[in-house]
Design an enzyme around this catalytic site. Structure first.
Site, PDB file in Angstrom:
ATOM      1  N   ASP A 186       0.865  -1.165   0.000  1.00 41.62           N
ATOM      2  CA  ASP A 186       0.000   0.000   0.000  1.00 41.62           C
ATOM      3  C   ASP A 186       0.914   1.231   0.000  1.00 41.62           C
ATOM      4  O   ASP A 186       2.032   1.187   0.506  1.00 41.62           O
ATOM      5  CB  ASP A 186      -0.889  -0.034   1.245  1.00 41.62           C
ATOM      6  CG  ASP A 186      -2.060   0.917   1.110  1.00 41.62           C
ATOM      7  OD1 ASP A 186      -2.140   1.623   0.088  1.00 41.62           O
ATOM      8  OD2 ASP A 186      -2.890   0.956   2.027  1.00 41.62           O
ATOM      9  N   ASP A 241      -7.853  -7.148   0.680  1.00 45.68           N
ATOM     10  CA  ASP A 241      -7.001  -7.210   1.868  1.00 45.68           C
ATOM     11  C   ASP A 241      -7.802  -6.626   3.013  1.00 45.68           C
ATOM     12  O   ASP A 241      -8.709  -5.808   2.789  1.00 45.68           O
ATOM     13  CB  ASP A 241      -5.718  -6.382   1.699  1.00 45.68           C
ATOM     14  CG  ASP A 241      -5.989  -4.907   1.936  1.00 45.68           C
ATOM     15  OD1 ASP A 241      -6.582  -4.254   1.058  1.00 45.68           O
ATOM     16  OD2 ASP A 241      -5.652  -4.400   3.029  1.00 45.68           O
TER      17      ASP A 241
END
Lengths: 376, 376
Positions: free
Chosen positions: B92, B271
């Site tokens: 991320d 996720d």
């Protein structure tokens, strides 16, 4: 339970043996990981079996009595079934914990009244109910209920305490004789030698304990703050009195070098929270010495803690990664350090046994101890 | 990176595919365990591989940049080498963390100035240096640097923020094009659709993102507090615009039922910290519903969480033992609950894929969702 002595070192009192219980065989000398409340902290039972290669683990009567409690343990069919550990279990009697953890404890001839360190509730431990509790936990080896005096203790107090421990022992033996195992497997009592650091008291206690003819014997009240030399002196004295054909268990000891020295004095069994507790604080024991993994110096050391180890925790993660896990407060650091240290303790004691069998123990021990003590 | 679509559900937009990276193949739909600072909390890499059966894990740019830092990651040869995870990694971009964790953050056209939540030190994240950081981390999939507006956001703010995210995206693409992978393996950028819960903004953003022609696309800014129906509505709208031949990643979602619903809308990758974070709080997701393992009702339930599971954590420990571990505050409880939940998420998504391939996904999903939501 059966204990077979395989080999004795010619240059020391070190021994190699085989201890057989209904839950399996234990090669001695042995180190027993501590699973206080039914779990070796931060380690799964699979890791204990496969990676640490533990042969026997400890449980603690005081802690298990409070949580999960006897009702749950009884319904589970004992601790082996409850936590899924099918190999041998030894339970400490809880005497030490009552004195070190519980509040407002009051020692009487009958037993100890204390308040739980968790919720302040009041309880009574007697030699009789501590035997009953250990029957319910279902340990393969049951420890006698003793008083562990603090260090230093005055001679008068140590003597009085030791005598109480001996009287309690007879009540333990009586109670166990009147009761039977609850889960079909044999449960064997180990009495505990006390006497603080007083030679004459240790001599009396060891003689008394030996006279009971139990299948194994323990040495308590050491590694409680006394100088290392006192510990070794007391241990040597006691081992010389305790029967050679029974296993000897030195409670709560210790560092890797403590273990090697005490093996040389004739000790067969050890337990200690050090590999797990110190591991959780970032202290790693290795074949080359002691590592404080929190130290900045490991930040870019990408070599493993022990590249030759069969244990994944020692071999497959770098010091730099471990250091990062500790710096970042990640749970995985606690797990990997605990597994590494336990696996190392088991590797160390397995190697000690091999050296005894090869007749090379004393030379090996004398060479290893300064290395193990090195601060890396 | 290559994405091959294998099968599409006839009654929904659910798809099964295969995503190939230089670190291995990922079967989609897939759930990616979150390893924020380079460790999936309380789980070893061995357990991730063997027991959870994770195919790809996440790292976080903000956290890894602060700890262990780029110097260490660079010296290690990237995160794969540093943490020993050899399968694919997605990072991320840290946009979300800068906005949710860092202090005194100030958004400018250039980027974001912020203070570390650890030591208050000042840093600047720009689209350019966030790409450089992800190059250094070495993720297989790199996320664009975006702003994730909070829920609810005013229309004006959401629009302005989205437009900034689009401008930042072009700078991310430019920077990545000017730089090369540092460790030899391909690194693929996923841009992120924003637009809060406004249909017209989501339409604009999805159209803009699709027009960039990246190899995969992500949907951000959902599961941040909006009603579930809004999440599904936005996700459906965006999936209809994003190209069908590229993988679609819905960030930070969610519960098992959220995942099944969003698969039906055309999402391929998920996720979420939920299986690990909620696991550490005693919430277990199962095929029969949700368990709060701290509840007294499990104290003497000696059946496992899932007796049919291939995962040891689900199969070999009883609910009573897990409950005890949580009651006693034992680390092992955190580990077992995390592994169980992650393994369940992976089993669930693997089954979802099998149902898509069998052409039975929608009926199966509609049957499963009320069961999964059941409070046990």
């Amino acid at each position: 339970m059966n204990f077979e002595l395989i080999s004795t070192d010619s240059a020391s009192s070190a021994r190699a043996g085989v201890l057989t219980t209904d839950h399996g065989v234990i090669n001695t000398p042995i180190f027993m990981p501590v699973g206080t409340v039914g779990s070796v902290k931060a380690v799964t039972q699979e890791q204990l079996r496969q990676d640490v290669k533990a042969q026997i683990i400890l449980g603690n009567t005081y802690h298990l009595y409070l949580r999960p409690g006897l009702e749950v343990l009884s319904a589970a069919g004992g601790l082996h079934k409850f936590n899924g550990w099918e190999k041998p279990i030894l339970t400490d009697s809880g005497g030490y914990q009552v004195f070190s953890l519980a509040a407002n404890r009051k020692i009487k001839e009958e037993g100890v009244v204390f308040q739980s360190h968790i919720d302040g509730s009041r309880h009574l431990f007697t030699p009789e109910n501590v035997m009953d509790i250990q029957r319910t936990i279902g340990a393969d080896i049951i420890m006698a209920f003793d008083e562990c005096p603090p260090y230093p203790s005055e001679y008068r107090y140590a003597k009085k305490s030791m005598e109480l421990t001996h009287r309690w022992l007879d009540r333990c033996i009586k109670r166990l004789g009147e009761t039977t195992p609850r889960y079909g497997h044999e449960q064997t009592l180990f009495p505990i030698v006390q006497g603080s650091t007083f030679k004459d008291l240790r001599t009396i206690s060891a003689t008394e304990i030996a006279a009971r003819g139990c299948a194994g014997n323990a040495i308590g009240g050491l590694s409680v703050g006394e100088p290392e030399q006192d510990m070794y002196e007391m241990c040597a004295l006691v081992c010389n009195i305790l029967p050679a054909d029974k296993p000897r268990y030195l409670m709560g000891v210790g560092t890797p070098w403590n273990i090697l020295e005490n093996i040389a004095l004739g000790v067969d069994m050890f337990d200690c929270v050090m590999p797990t507790r110190n591991g959780r604080n970032g202290m790693l024991f290795t074949w080359n010495g002691v590592i404080n993994i929190k130290n900045k110096k490991w930040a870019t050391d990408f070599t493993p803690v022990d590249e030759h180890s069969p244990c994944f925790a020692s071999r497959d993660y770098s010091k730099a990664y471990l250091r990062h896990l500790f710096a970042a407060g990640e749970y995985l650091g606690l797990t990997l350090a605990s597994i590494h240290n336990l696996a190392f303790y088991l590797e160390l004691i397995t190697e000690a046994r091999a050296q005894i069998l090869a007749g090379t123990y004393t030379a090996w021990k004398n060479k290893m101890i300064p290395v193990l003590k090195t601060r890396l």
